[in-house]
Structure formats: C-alpha cells, structure tokens
Design an enzyme around this catalytic site. Structure first.
Site, PDB file in Angstrom:
ATOM      1  CE  LYS A  31      -4.277  -1.826   1.693  1.00  0.00           C
ATOM      2  NZ  LYS A  31      -5.632  -1.418   1.551  1.00  0.00           N
ATOM      3  CE  LYS A  51      -5.081 -11.321  -1.186  1.00  0.00           C
ATOM      4  NZ  LYS A  51      -5.127 -11.476   0.211  1.00  0.00           N
ATOM      5  CE  LYS A  72     -12.815 -10.956   3.039  1.00  0.00           C
ATOM      6  NZ  LYS A  72     -11.980 -10.777   4.237  1.00  0.00           N
TER       7      LYS A  72
END
Ligand code: TYM
Length: 353
Positions: A137, A219, A222
C-alpha cells in the site's frame, strides 16, 4: 490411533497427536479468523473455511470474526454489522459445527485488544514495515493509510497467542503474519519467561492461493477492482457460472496442471478439485484431448451447485436466530480462556501490583 510412547500416553492419527492427561485426551488446538470487510469469496472458502471444516473433528477449534481488523480501513457501521452476521451464517452454512468449533466475535473478548497493545510494544518498526500488505500500500502511494493497518499484525499475533494455538490454518498470504507471531511469542517468552505456545501456520496443498479469474497473476480478493475475477459466496449462482465460462485461460489448448505457463487453467482445476474432492490429476486425465470449453462447463456447473446449496442453508440460518445464539456461547467459551492468559501476561509484565 497409534500409541507413540510406552512411558507416557501420547497417541497419533494420520495428522494429529493426542496427549492423554488423567482420564481425558487433550486435543491439539487450532485457531483462525476472517475479516468481515466485504463479501466472502471462493478464495476464502478454499484457502480457509474448507480447512476449518476439515479439521474441526480432530482439533479443538477456535474460529472468530476479526472485526477489530476490519476497521483498519474505513467501513460504514451498517456494512460491518451486515458483513459480520453474514460471515457467521456462512461459517455455519459451510459446515462449521458450533458443538465442535468455538465461533466468536473478536470484539466480544476484550483480551484481544489488551494483548494486541502488548504485542504492538513487542514489535519493532522495521518488522512491521516489512509486512507485505503495508509495504504494497505504501509502495502504491495509497492515501489515508491508518496506523491500525500498520499495527494490525501484532493484533493478529495476540489473536493467536491468547489461545495457545498449535496450528493456524490460513491462505498463503497470511503466512507472514503467523511467522511474525512466532517471533513475538519467542521474544516475549525470552524476556518474561515461558508464557506462549509457538504456533505453526497450516496451508492446504491445493488452493493455498486462489487467483482472480480475470488476472490469474493476482489473488482473488474482496477488494479487487474487477468483480468478474472474484466469485462471492453470495453471488447469484447463474452469474457465478458465467464468470467461470469467461475466465481467462491461455492459447496453449492442452488441459494440464501447469501454474507457471497456464495459471488461469491451473486456478480453475484447483477450484474444481477442492469443491468436488477429486484430485487434480484425475480431472486432467478425464479431459485428455478435450477443450477448455467443456472443462469450464463442468466447473461452472460445480460452482453453480455449490453456491445454490450453500445459499439455501445460509438463508435458513439467517432467519433462524442461530447467529446470536452461537456468538453468545462462543464469547463465553473464548473469554474464559483468553482472560486467563491476559491475567498471566499482566502479572508478568508488571501491570498487576
Ligand atoms: P482475510 O480476511 O483477508 O482472509 C481470510 C482467510 O482467507 C484466506 N484467503 C485466501 N486463500 C486462498 N486464496 C485467496 N485468494 C485468499 N484470499 C484470502 C486468507 O489467507 C485467510 O486465511 N488478518 C487475517 C484475519 C485474521 C487472522 C487472525 C487469521 C486476524 N487474526 C488470526 C488467522 C489467525 C485476514 O485479513 O484474513
């Protein structure tokens, strides 16, 4: 079950060791959790929940909803409430049995936050800066990264260490955090004397990382930007089948398990194998000389049936009042163990005068 030692009562099955103390057999303990940040997807099921279900008969199992981790990024209260309820209902619908596994909400057991702080103070800045999620991030220059996102790995360590878990079943993306947990536990034990058991991460052979259907180098997640790449457990089953049919594969045209050169196909084979229990090699040999379209049709049907059954159970559980009942009982059981451990920790570090 085989007896391993003549001197003391230690027994083993294929993958569990039991130590008999007095008249009872002590099972090895397992603990894991999922963050209620969004809808659960097939990656969570394959990497985590299917393992919890598999092991609940052989291990003393603690499964929780990591809601304190969910606020490391902004989330609306109503969404957090809904996700939490959905997650418990999905745990149950996926086959977790509250008579075998203790299912609880992290925030119901205050010892998590308490030990979380202690573990934060046991962690070095450099260690936390090396954690992949924080590193990714910051590397992307994302705005609004919270201090909570930086310090969530020590909270995760606390989640595990409170219960003296032997094993932590997780997808491969969480392994790094379990490694940090081991380091922090060893550091604490060294500084204050033996207090915590050193846990081990446990990943599946097949499906420790399920990839996006649209970009099989990333991957399934969500937060992924392309919803076609992720199959949510609460997706409309027909829409999920379509996602399988339009999954990215390759132009090689041969059905074989080759994650390196055919990552999209390998991902589909993994999904089919975990959902049906058929080994990947067996699926591959059934499809010798056949095309991707036919294979996708079968996998699409598998996913359709899996979601249809799962969602029927989920809807029944949601309306039954079972969620509240399970969480109340789980909080009592978990608190009993966690409070004992935090009292011990507080004594050792000098909080108890
Ligand atoms: P979370 O909520 O991101 O993911 C929950 C579990 O699902 C696994 N997983 C996957 N497995 C395979 N393929 C994927 N694409 C995939 N995506 C997710 C994760 O590895 C995880 O096992 N920090 C944790 C929650 C947590 C926890 C804990 C777990 C908090 N405390 C203590 C174990 C023990 C997390 O964010 O997981």
């Amino acid at each position: 079950m085989k007896r391993l030692s003549k001197k003391c009562a230690i027994y083993a099955t294929d993958d569990t060791i039991f130590v008999q103390i007095g008249g009872t057999i002590t099972m090895k303990r397992m603990l894991s959790g999922i963050k209620p940040t969004g809808r659960l997807h097939l990656g969570n099921y394959i990497g985590a929940i299917s393992q919890f279900k598999k092991y609940q008969d052989e291990y003393e199992m603690f499964i929780f909803i990591a809601n304190e981790h969910a606020i490391t990024v902004p989330i609306e209260a109503k969404d957090l409430r809904k996700n939490t309820k959905d997650l418990v209902a999905l745990y149950l619908a996926c086959g977790l049995d509250p008579s075998k596994a203790t299912i609880f909400l992290q925030s119901d057991v205050s010892a998590h936050a308490k030990l979380g702080w202690v573990m934060t103070c046991m962690s070095y800045m450099g260690e936390l800066q090396r954690m992949t999620q924080y590193k990714d991030k910051t590397a992307k220059g994302e705005a609004g990264i919270t201090a909570g996102l930086f310090t969530y790995p020590p909270l995760m360590a606390a989640d595990i260490l409170l219960y003296d878990a032997d094993y932590v079943p997780v997808g491969v993306d969480q392994k790094q955090h379990v490694e940090l947990t081991r380091t922090l536990a060893e550091r604490f034990n060294h500084r204050y004397s033996d207090t915590f058991k050193i846990p081990e991460p446990l990943t599946t052979k097949v499906g420790q990382k399920v990839y996006s259907l649209q970009d099989p180098t990333k991957k399934m997640s969500k937060s992924a930007s392309d919803p076609k790449g992720t199959i949510d457990l609460l997706d409309d089953p027909a829409a999920a089948r379509k996602k399988i049919m339009s999954a990215k594969t390759d132009s090689i045209g041969i059905i074989q398990y080759d994650p390196q050169d055919q990552p999209g196909l390998a991902n589909l084979l993994t999904i089919q194998s975990v959902l049906t229990g058929e080994p990947v090699e067996s699926i591959v040999s059934r499809y010798e000389g056949k095309g991707y379209g036919e294979l996708k049709k079968e996998i699409g049907q598998t996913v359709f049936d899996f979601l249809t059954d799962l969602q029927a159970r989920y809807n029944e559980i949601l309306t039954s009042g079972k969620v509240d009942e399970v969480l109340k009982e789980g909080a009592e059981k978990a608190s009993f163990i966690a409070n004992k451990k935090i009292r011990k920790v507080y004594k050792k570090i000098g909080f108890t005068i």
